[in-house]
Design a protein around this motif. Structure first.
Motif, PDB file in Angstrom:
ATOM      1  N   MET A   1      34.691  24.257  76.932  1.00  0.00           N
ATOM      2  CA  MET A   1      35.838  25.100  77.209  1.00  0.00           C
ATOM      3  C   MET A   1      35.939  26.167  76.125  1.00  0.00           C
ATOM      4  N   THR A   2      36.355  27.351  76.537  1.00  0.00           N
ATOM      5  CA  THR A   2      36.509  28.428  75.578  1.00  0.00           C
ATOM      6  C   THR A   2      37.764  28.209  74.738  1.00  0.00           C
ATOM      7  N   ALA A   3      37.672  28.553  73.469  1.00  0.00           N
ATOM      8  CA  ALA A   3      38.828  28.448  72.581  1.00  0.00           C
ATOM      9  C   ALA A   3      39.739  29.654  72.743  1.00  0.00           C
ATOM     10  N   GLN A   4      39.186  30.761  73.193  1.00  0.00           N
ATOM     11  CA  GLN A   4      39.943  31.992  73.360  1.00  0.00           C
ATOM     12  C   GLN A   4      39.953  32.384  74.840  1.00  0.00           C
ATOM     13  N   PRO A   5      41.005  33.077  75.285  1.00  0.00           N
ATOM     14  CA  PRO A   5      41.022  33.549  76.667  1.00  0.00           C
ATOM     15  C   PRO A   5      39.848  34.500  76.914  1.00  0.00           C
ATOM     16  N   ALA A   6      39.329  34.467  78.126  1.00  0.00           N
ATOM     17  CA  ALA A   6      38.211  35.339  78.489  1.00  0.00           C
ATOM     18  C   ALA A   6      38.254  35.627  79.982  1.00  0.00           C
ATOM     19  N   LEU A   7      37.804  36.793  80.358  1.00  0.00           N
ATOM     20  CA  LEU A   7      37.666  37.126  81.771  1.00  0.00           C
ATOM     21  C   LEU A   7      36.647  36.178  82.378  1.00  0.00           C
ATOM     22  N   HIS A   8      37.001  35.524  83.471  1.00  0.00           N
ATOM     23  CA  HIS A   8      36.108  34.561  84.112  1.00  0.00           C
ATOM     24  C   HIS A   8      35.463  35.147  85.362  1.00  0.00           C
ATOM     25  N   HIS A   9      36.285  35.594  86.317  1.00  0.00           N
ATOM     26  CA  HIS A   9      35.738  36.248  87.504  1.00  0.00           C
ATOM     27  C   HIS A   9      36.834  36.997  88.247  1.00  0.00           C
TER      28      HIS A   9
ATOM     29  N   GLY B   1      40.321  43.931  99.146  1.00  0.00           N
ATOM     30  CA  GLY B   1      40.432  44.412  97.779  1.00  0.00           C
ATOM     31  C   GLY B   1      40.597  43.292  96.773  1.00  0.00           C
ATOM     32  N   VAL B   2      40.869  43.690  95.527  1.00  0.00           N
ATOM     33  CA  VAL B   2      41.015  42.729  94.435  1.00  0.00           C
ATOM     34  C   VAL B   2      42.281  41.911  94.677  1.00  0.00           C
ATOM     35  N   TYR B   3      42.094  40.607  94.880  1.00  0.00           N
ATOM     36  CA  TYR B   3      43.207  39.694  95.151  1.00  0.00           C
ATOM     37  C   TYR B   3      43.779  39.130  93.858  1.00  0.00           C
ATOM     38  N   THR B   4      42.894  38.769  92.924  1.00  0.00           N
ATOM     39  CA  THR B   4      43.340  38.280  91.625  1.00  0.00           C
ATOM     40  C   THR B   4      42.195  38.383  90.627  1.00  0.00           C
ATOM     41  N   VAL B   5      42.561  38.412  89.361  1.00  0.00           N
ATOM     42  CA  VAL B   5      41.591  38.385  88.269  1.00  0.00           C
ATOM     43  C   VAL B   5      41.787  37.052  87.562  1.00  0.00           C
ATOM     44  N   VAL B   6      40.696  36.298  87.449  1.00  0.00           N
ATOM     45  CA  VAL B   6      40.767  34.958  86.874  1.00  0.00           C
ATOM     46  C   VAL B   6      40.447  35.014  85.388  1.00  0.00           C
ATOM     47  N   ILE B   7      41.365  34.493  84.593  1.00  0.00           N
ATOM     48  CA  ILE B   7      41.206  34.459  83.151  1.00  0.00           C
ATOM     49  C   ILE B   7      41.083  33.003  82.720  1.00  0.00           C
ATOM     50  N   ARG B   8      40.001  32.706  82.047  1.00  0.00           N
ATOM     51  CA  ARG B   8      39.814  31.344  81.539  1.00  0.00           C
ATOM     52  C   ARG B   8      40.618  31.201  80.248  1.00  0.00           C
ATOM     53  N   VAL B   9      41.430  30.158  80.208  1.00  0.00           N
ATOM     54  CA  VAL B   9      42.302  29.906  79.061  1.00  0.00           C
ATOM     55  C   VAL B   9      42.160  28.442  78.653  1.00  0.00           C
ATOM     56  N   PRO B  10      42.459  28.128  77.400  1.00  0.00           N
ATOM     57  CA  PRO B  10      42.384  26.733  76.972  1.00  0.00           C
ATOM     58  C   PRO B  10      43.391  25.834  77.689  1.00  0.00           C
ATOM     59  N   ASP B  11      44.567  26.388  78.059  1.00  0.00           N
ATOM     60  CA  ASP B  11      45.630  25.594  78.667  1.00  0.00           C
ATOM     61  C   ASP B  11      46.374  26.467  79.685  1.00  0.00           C
ATOM     62  N   ALA B  12      46.115  26.238  80.978  1.00  0.00           N
ATOM     63  CA  ALA B  12      46.722  27.062  82.023  1.00  0.00           C
ATOM     64  C   ALA B  12      48.246  26.969  82.009  1.00  0.00           C
ATOM     65  N   ALA B  13      48.786  25.778  81.789  1.00  0.00           N
ATOM     66  CA  ALA B  13      50.245  25.612  81.773  1.00  0.00           C
ATOM     67  C   ALA B  13      50.877  26.401  80.629  1.00  0.00           C
ATOM     68  N   ALA B  14      50.245  26.403  79.470  1.00  0.00           N
ATOM     69  CA  ALA B  14      50.773  27.170  78.331  1.00  0.00           C
ATOM     70  C   ALA B  14      50.717  28.669  78.626  1.00  0.00           C
TER      71      ALA B  14
ATOM     72  N   TYR C   1      45.199  31.836  85.962  1.00  0.00           N
ATOM     73  CA  TYR C   1      44.803  31.164  84.735  1.00  0.00           C
ATOM     74  C   TYR C   1      43.976  29.940  85.109  1.00  0.00           C
ATOM     75  N   LEU C   2      42.831  29.788  84.473  1.00  0.00           N
ATOM     76  CA  LEU C   2      41.900  28.705  84.776  1.00  0.00           C
ATOM     77  C   LEU C   2      41.555  27.954  83.506  1.00  0.00           C
ATOM     78  N   SER C   3      41.799  26.657  83.522  1.00  0.00           N
ATOM     79  CA  SER C   3      41.353  25.758  82.451  1.00  0.00           C
ATOM     80  C   SER C   3      40.453  24.738  83.122  1.00  0.00           C
ATOM     81  N   THR C   4      39.217  24.624  82.656  1.00  0.00           N
ATOM     82  CA  THR C   4      38.292  23.687  83.286  1.00  0.00           C
ATOM     83  C   THR C   4      37.113  23.373  82.376  1.00  0.00           C
TER      84      THR C   4
END
Length: 137
Positions: A1-9, A80-93, A132-135
């Motif tokens: 898991m990434t420690a920092q937020p990052a663009l996922h897809h 069109g663009v429906y959403t931008v997914v950002i990988r985060v350490p904790d989606a709830a946070a 927000y995606l945590s996985t």
């Protein structure tokens, strides 16, 4: 898991009747999709996580909440663009942070078991469609 937020897809909503053509276009550009029909959500998905793109189309006749949301988007905006997914350490946070900016949650899902987990929260904040995606999948 990434420690920092990052663009996922990036997720593109595509009308069902144009889905095959859109998949062909991106395949010809070099993307490789895994396809799935998520009947509980009411959408067909073509996903290339390695290259950061997902195409979703509502399943014809589905009344599932995600299908309804995608149909509403398509009615208002077209493909069109429906959403931008950002990988985060904790989606709830991350959702708590977004709530401070007036976010509205559209959808959430999660699972865990056998050493894997996924938490996904789809929302709109300050006019932006974000997920927000945590996985560890």
């Amino acid at each position: 898991m990434t420690a920092q937020p990052a663009l996922h897809h990036v997720v593109f909503a595509v009308a069902a009747e144009r889905s095959a053509g859109m998949v062909a276009l991106f395949t010809d550009l070099g993307f490789t999709f895994n396809a799935a029909e998520l009947t509980d959500l009411g959408v067909a998905v073509h996903l290339d996580w390695d290259r950061g793109i997902e195409l979703i189309s509502p399943l014809p006749g589905s009344t599932a909440s995600v299908a309804a949301s995608v149909n509403d988007f398509l009615d208002r905006h077209g493909d069109g663009v429906y959403t931008v997914v950002i990988r985060v350490p904790d989606a709830a946070a991350a959702e708590v942070v977004s709530q401070r900016y007036g976010s509205e949650t559209r959808f959430r899902q999660g699972f865990s078991g056998e050493g894997s987990y996924l938490d996904e929260i789809d929302l709109s904040v300050l006019g932006l469609p974000l997920t927000y995606l945590s996985t560890n999948v």
